[in-house]
Design a protein around this motif. Structure first.
Motif, mmCIF file in Angstrom:
data_model
loop_
_atom_site.group_PDB
_atom_site.id
_atom_site.type_symbol
_atom_site.label_atom_id
_atom_site.label_comp_id
_atom_site.label_asym_id
_atom_site.label_seq_id
_atom_site.Cartn_x
_atom_site.Cartn_y
_atom_site.Cartn_z
ATOM 1 N N LEU A 16 19.728 44.543 45.051
ATOM 2 C CA LEU A 16 20.633 43.040 43.627
ATOM 3 C C LEU A 16 20.788 44.325 42.265
ATOM 4 C CD1 LEU A 16 18.183 40.091 43.795
ATOM 5 C CD2 LEU A 16 21.413 40.257 43.955
ATOM 6 N N GLU A 17 19.749 45.229 41.780
ATOM 7 C CA GLU A 17 19.917 46.100 40.672
ATOM 8 C C GLU A 17 21.139 47.308 40.922
ATOM 9 O OE1 GLU A 17 16.981 47.868 37.624
ATOM 10 O OE2 GLU A 17 16.119 48.792 40.145
ATOM 11 N N ALA A 18 21.378 47.614 42.250
ATOM 12 C CA ALA A 18 22.241 48.861 42.139
ATOM 13 C C ALA A 18 24.172 47.804 41.999
ATOM 14 C CB ALA A 18 22.854 49.229 43.552
ATOM 15 N N ASP A 19 24.262 46.563 42.592
ATOM 16 C CA ASP A 19 25.021 45.824 42.650
ATOM 17 C C ASP A 19 25.284 45.074 41.295
ATOM 18 O OD1 ASP A 19 25.673 46.722 45.251
ATOM 19 O OD2 ASP A 19 25.325 45.217 46.167
ATOM 20 N N ARG A 37 35.024 43.697 39.476
ATOM 21 C CA ARG A 37 36.265 43.245 38.249
ATOM 22 C C ARG A 37 36.645 41.920 39.056
ATOM 23 N NH1 ARG A 37 40.922 45.139 37.396
ATOM 24 N NH2 ARG A 37 40.881 45.216 35.175
ATOM 25 N N ARG A 38 37.411 41.742 40.441
ATOM 26 C CA ARG A 38 37.716 40.995 40.674
ATOM 27 C C ARG A 38 38.046 39.377 40.600
ATOM 28 N NH1 ARG A 38 37.659 42.343 47.180
ATOM 29 N NH2 ARG A 38 35.375 42.555 46.198
ATOM 30 N N ALA A 106 42.732 29.670 41.695
ATOM 31 C CA ALA A 106 43.797 29.408 42.768
ATOM 32 C C ALA A 106 44.554 30.961 43.004
ATOM 33 C CB ALA A 106 45.303 28.213 43.140
ATOM 34 N N GLY A 107 44.599 30.863 43.945
ATOM 35 C CA GLY A 107 45.425 32.596 43.808
ATOM 36 C C GLY A 107 44.989 34.399 43.867
ATOM 37 N N ASP A 108 43.229 33.714 43.286
ATOM 38 C CA ASP A 108 43.005 35.363 43.316
ATOM 39 C C ASP A 108 42.396 35.555 44.477
ATOM 40 O OD1 ASP A 108 40.335 33.860 44.271
ATOM 41 O OD2 ASP A 108 39.248 33.256 42.818
ATOM 42 N N PRO A 109 42.106 37.259 45.006
ATOM 43 C CA PRO A 109 41.726 37.196 46.221
ATOM 44 C C PRO A 109 40.792 36.895 46.644
ATOM 45 C CG PRO A 109 41.281 39.202 43.952
ATOM 46 C CD PRO A 109 41.683 37.824 43.222
ATOM 47 N N GLY A 119 37.551 42.502 50.980
ATOM 48 C CA GLY A 119 37.858 43.735 50.580
ATOM 49 C C GLY A 119 36.848 44.839 49.998
ATOM 50 N N VAL A 120 37.687 45.147 48.795
ATOM 51 C CA VAL A 120 36.870 46.630 48.517
ATOM 52 C C VAL A 120 36.352 45.988 47.034
ATOM 53 C CG1 VAL A 120 37.263 48.810 47.584
ATOM 54 C CG2 VAL A 120 38.139 48.135 50.251
ATOM 55 N N ARG A 121 35.066 46.005 46.882
ATOM 56 C CA ARG A 121 34.967 45.900 44.968
ATOM 57 C C ARG A 121 35.245 47.006 43.988
ATOM 58 N NH1 ARG A 121 29.485 47.667 42.669
ATOM 59 N NH2 ARG A 121 29.829 49.739 44.015
ATOM 60 N N GLU A 122 35.964 46.401 43.223
ATOM 61 C CA GLU A 122 36.545 47.035 42.360
ATOM 62 C C GLU A 122 35.509 46.975 40.708
ATOM 63 O OE1 GLU A 122 40.352 44.966 41.390
ATOM 64 O OE2 GLU A 122 40.795 45.288 43.427
ATOM 65 N N PRO A 123 35.050 47.723 40.773
ATOM 66 C CA PRO A 123 34.071 47.897 39.312
ATOM 67 C C PRO A 123 35.213 47.846 38.292
ATOM 68 C CG PRO A 123 33.866 50.203 41.055
ATOM 69 C CD PRO A 123 34.948 48.853 41.249
#
Length: 143
Positions: A16-19, A37-38, A106-109, A119-123
């Motif tokens: 949790l701390e790392a993420d 940020r998604r 609606a329409g978000d990833p 998907g892949v996390r977007e920091p």
């Protein structure tokens, strides 16, 4: 009441701390921003060591947890202008009790599917993260 320091005896799970990034302390929970940020996505972690399930909290802590999650959900909704708030406490990977609140549109990833494992996390960039956290804290103090 918002504070900004973790209580010295409280231990947060390393995952949790790392993420996530700290935003503030509420009465019972530490509020943290999930570093993706998604979606506007926060997590509340009650400051109770060794608790893995909501029903393990005292009745007073359960009440406080409900109050804080509702306050955070309303603030997140206000600053994100979302279509829907998703909430969940899964704990399958991180057993420490923590409660996710995610603003969805609606329409978000992966809409309308779940955010977990998609998907892949977007920091966040540093400035964007700080601005988001400041907006959320400001909204929380206004409620």
């Amino acid at each position: 009441m918002l504070t900004f320091n973790r209580h010295s005896s409280f231990e947060i799970d390393r995952t949790l701390e790392a993420d996530s990034h700290p935003i503030c302390w509420l009465g019972l929970c530490e509020l943290r921003l999930i570093d993706d940020r998604r979606w506007p996505w926060v997590v509340l972690i009650p400051q109770r060591n060794g608790i893995t399930e909501l029903h393990e909290l005292t009745p007073l802590d359960q009440t406080m947890m409900t109050f804080e999650t509702n306050e955070v959900a309303a603030a997140l909704c206000a600053i994100s202008d979302c279509d829907k708030i998703n909430r969940g406490a899964l704990g399958n990977i991180v057993p420490q009790l923590h409660y996710h609140i995610v603003a969805r549109n609606a329409g978000d990833p992966n809409w309308p599917g779940p955010v977990w494992g998609y998907g892949v996390r977007e920091p966040y960039g540093s400035e964007e993260r700080i601005a988001f956290c400041d907006r959320l804290k400001q909204q929380l103090t206004q409620s």
